[in-house]
Scaffold this motif. Structure first.
Motif, PDB file in Angstrom:
ATOM      1  N   TRP A   1      31.264  34.136 -46.311  1.00  0.00           N
ATOM      2  CA  TRP A   1      31.254  34.864 -45.095  1.00  0.00           C
ATOM      3  C   TRP A   1      29.918  34.187 -44.408  1.00  0.00           C
ATOM      4  O   TRP A   1      30.080  33.898 -43.257  1.00  0.00           O
ATOM      5  CB  TRP A   1      31.222  36.340 -45.199  1.00  0.00           C
TER       6      TRP A   1
ATOM      7  N   ARG B   1      38.709  32.022 -39.116  1.00  0.00           N
ATOM      8  CA  ARG B   1      37.320  31.465 -39.137  1.00  0.00           C
ATOM      9  C   ARG B   1      36.732  31.952 -37.962  1.00  0.00           C
ATOM     10  O   ARG B   1      35.382  32.342 -38.214  1.00  0.00           O
ATOM     11  CB  ARG B   1      37.320  29.815 -39.685  1.00  0.00           C
TER      12      ARG B   1
ATOM     13  N   TRP C   1      37.926  29.772 -31.935  1.00  0.00           N
ATOM     14  CA  TRP C   1      36.478  30.274 -32.120  1.00  0.00           C
ATOM     15  C   TRP C   1      35.813  30.885 -31.245  1.00  0.00           C
ATOM     16  O   TRP C   1      34.714  31.581 -31.156  1.00  0.00           O
ATOM     17  CB  TRP C   1      35.785  28.798 -32.528  1.00  0.00           C
TER      18      TRP C   1
ATOM     19  N   TYR D   1      30.389  30.919 -42.764  1.00  0.00           N
ATOM     20  CA  TYR D   1      31.121  30.963 -41.228  1.00  0.00           C
ATOM     21  C   TYR D   1      30.033  31.417 -40.123  1.00  0.00           C
ATOM     22  O   TYR D   1      29.882  30.968 -39.253  1.00  0.00           O
ATOM     23  CB  TYR D   1      32.571  31.579 -41.202  1.00  0.00           C
ATOM     24  N   LEU D   2      29.411  32.446 -40.786  1.00  0.00           N
ATOM     25  CA  LEU D   2      28.482  33.240 -39.773  1.00  0.00           C
ATOM     26  C   LEU D   2      27.313  32.371 -39.193  1.00  0.00           C
ATOM     27  O   LEU D   2      26.686  32.405 -37.955  1.00  0.00           O
ATOM     28  CB  LEU D   2      27.843  34.448 -40.430  1.00  0.00           C
ATOM     29  N   GLN D   3      27.083  31.330 -40.039  1.00  0.00           N
ATOM     30  CA  GLN D   3      25.817  30.490 -39.564  1.00  0.00           C
ATOM     31  C   GLN D   3      26.274  29.570 -38.236  1.00  0.00           C
ATOM     32  O   GLN D   3      25.254  29.122 -37.584  1.00  0.00           O
ATOM     33  CB  GLN D   3      25.734  29.316 -40.539  1.00  0.00           C
ATOM     34  N   ARG D   4      27.507  29.462 -37.959  1.00  0.00           N
ATOM     35  CA  ARG D   4      27.721  28.972 -36.549  1.00  0.00           C
ATOM     36  C   ARG D   4      27.351  29.632 -35.766  1.00  0.00           C
ATOM     37  O   ARG D   4      27.139  29.142 -34.428  1.00  0.00           O
ATOM     38  CB  ARG D   4      29.220  28.692 -36.417  1.00  0.00           C
ATOM     39  N   GLN D   5      27.343  30.741 -35.714  1.00  0.00           N
ATOM     40  CA  GLN D   5      26.753  31.754 -34.424  1.00  0.00           C
ATOM     41  C   GLN D   5      25.353  32.375 -34.446  1.00  0.00           C
ATOM     42  O   GLN D   5      24.819  32.453 -33.733  1.00  0.00           O
ATOM     43  CB  GLN D   5      27.927  32.759 -34.418  1.00  0.00           C
TER      44      GLN D   5
ATOM     45  N   SER E   1      32.940  33.911 -38.304  1.00  0.00           N
ATOM     46  CA  SER E   1      31.745  33.407 -37.701  1.00  0.00           C
ATOM     47  C   SER E   1      31.391  34.405 -36.679  1.00  0.00           C
ATOM     48  O   SER E   1      30.243  34.370 -36.391  1.00  0.00           O
ATOM     49  CB  SER E   1      31.752  31.840 -37.099  1.00  0.00           C
ATOM     50  N   CYS E   2      32.206  35.219 -36.057  1.00  0.00           N
ATOM     51  CA  CYS E   2      31.865  35.831 -34.655  1.00  0.00           C
ATOM     52  C   CYS E   2      32.846  37.132 -35.082  1.00  0.00           C
ATOM     53  O   CYS E   2      33.876  37.420 -34.312  1.00  0.00           O
ATOM     54  CB  CYS E   2      32.375  35.070 -33.509  1.00  0.00           C
TER      55      CYS E   2
ATOM     56  N   HIS F   1      22.214  31.109 -41.896  1.00  0.00           N
ATOM     57  CA  HIS F   1      21.985  30.040 -42.662  1.00  0.00           C
ATOM     58  C   HIS F   1      20.694  30.173 -43.587  1.00  0.00           C
ATOM     59  O   HIS F   1      20.720  29.922 -44.633  1.00  0.00           O
ATOM     60  CB  HIS F   1      21.740  28.733 -41.562  1.00  0.00           C
TER      61      HIS F   1
END
Ligand code: FMN
Length: 317
Positions: A276, A220, A199, A279-283, A224-225, A288
């Motif tokens: 997509w 993933r 990650w 997963y982008l919410q992580r970063q 996310s990134c 979100h």
């Protein structure tokens, strides 16, 4: 060092591959899996999964096949190569119940002799200039027989092996067992590409240390990134790196939503974008907010205007 974008069914189609190829840092992509049963698939099916066969990206896109019948896989691999696939990848990692029930994906990891036979027949059917590669997990029920499976595939003639460092039973639960990938790498003469749970740049470093693999496939983590591959490369070169900003990503989301709306039946509208965003919410916290706004909608106008608003807001900030 090579970095591959992982195949991800339901998310990474040719639109997203183009976006990632434009961002940069990746050397190769793989299509979503194409299921091979008892028929020779029509040409339009290959072209739908891999339009890059006629409209190539600057990086190769391997066509991934999933099945258990060596002869049918060979026939379809030959067809894909004839239509212009620059490589054929064999999927032995899919954990989906429906796929495994029909003797495809990860369940074949209990049958190394069959893996050998599939690799051998596919290799024989495809011109020598086209690499045949494979992607495995560490096992089906448990992390066993992975060296045996890897050796069987290498003996069958594959050019490269991607190893997702988990069994089917492990699912997507961390950790990924990078040390087991290292055991495989030590026994194989062909390149082994490590995959699973990378990650961050730090994860890449640790994976490299534990597996001994220079080459990685990112799934993933790249979702996310989106510039993770660029960040890894900058780190390896000892250069400073400026991460991608949300306004840039919001622009790409709008492009992706517009293109996918035109490509798939309306009832699926927004599905790929939502995946997509998950997963982008992580970063990116803004991802979100956008996800929450559109999660219940399938209306192309509502979704597009929400993404446009998010883009405009990001650019105005
Ligand atoms: C939504 C999704 C779809 C996937 N589809 C495929 C697929 O079509 N073929 C395949 O070989 N692996 C598939 N995978 C597995 C990924 O390629 C990769 O091996 C896995 O996600 C572990 O890597 P990561 O931790 O970097 O995500 C999929 C994974 C996800 C999350």
């Amino acid at each position: 060092m090579r970095i591959y974008l992982a195949p991800m069914e339901g998310v990474v189609d040719h639109h997203l591959r183009k976006i990632y190829a434009d961002i940069g840092g990746i050397d190769l992509c793989v299509t979503e899996f194409i299921r091979v049963t008892h028929t020779r698939l029509p040409e339009k099916m290959f072209r739908r999964y891999c339009p890059e066969m006629s409209d190539p990206l600057p990086i190769p896109v391997r066509v991934q096949l999933l099945g258990s019948d060596p002869e049918m896989l060979a026939i379809n691999a030959y067809a894909a190569a004839r239509y212009g696939a620059p490589g054929i990848d064999l999927n032995f990692g899919c954990p989906a119940k429906t796929v495994n029930k029909n003797r495809g994906g990860a369940c074949l990891l209990n049958e190394p002799e069959l893996l050998f036979e599939i690799a051998r027949q596919v290799r024989q059917a495809v011109p020598n200039s086209i690499p045949v590669t494979a992607k495995i997990r560490l096992g089906y029920e448990s992390r066993t027989r992975y060296v045996e499976n890897a050796l069987a595939l290498a003996e069958g003639g594959i050019a490269e092996l991607v190893v997702h460092g988990r069994s089917k039973t492990d699912g997507y639960r961390p950790p990924a067992y990078w040390n087991c990938i290292g055991e495989i790498r030590e026994r194989l003469a062909i390149p082994v590409i490590a995959n699973g749970e990378i990650w961050t740049v730090d994860d890449y470093r640790r994976c490299r240390e534990e597996s001994g693999c220079d080459h990685v496939m990112l799934g993933r983590g790249l979702l996310s990134c989106p510039d993770l591959a660029l960040a890894i490369r900058a780190d390896q070169a000892g250069e400073a790196y400026q991460p991608m900003t949300w306004p840039h990503i919001a622009e790409l989301l709008l492009k992706f939503q517009r293109e996918t709306t035109d490509s798939y039946p309306l009832q699926f509208c927004g599905n790929r974008l939502k995946q997509w965003l998950m997963y982008l919410q992580r970063q990116y916290p803004q991802a979100h907010t956008l996800f929450e706004t559109i999660k219940k909608s399938r209306d192309p106008h509502i979704i597009e205007s929400a993404v446009r608003d998010a883009r405009d807001l990001a650019c105005a900030a």
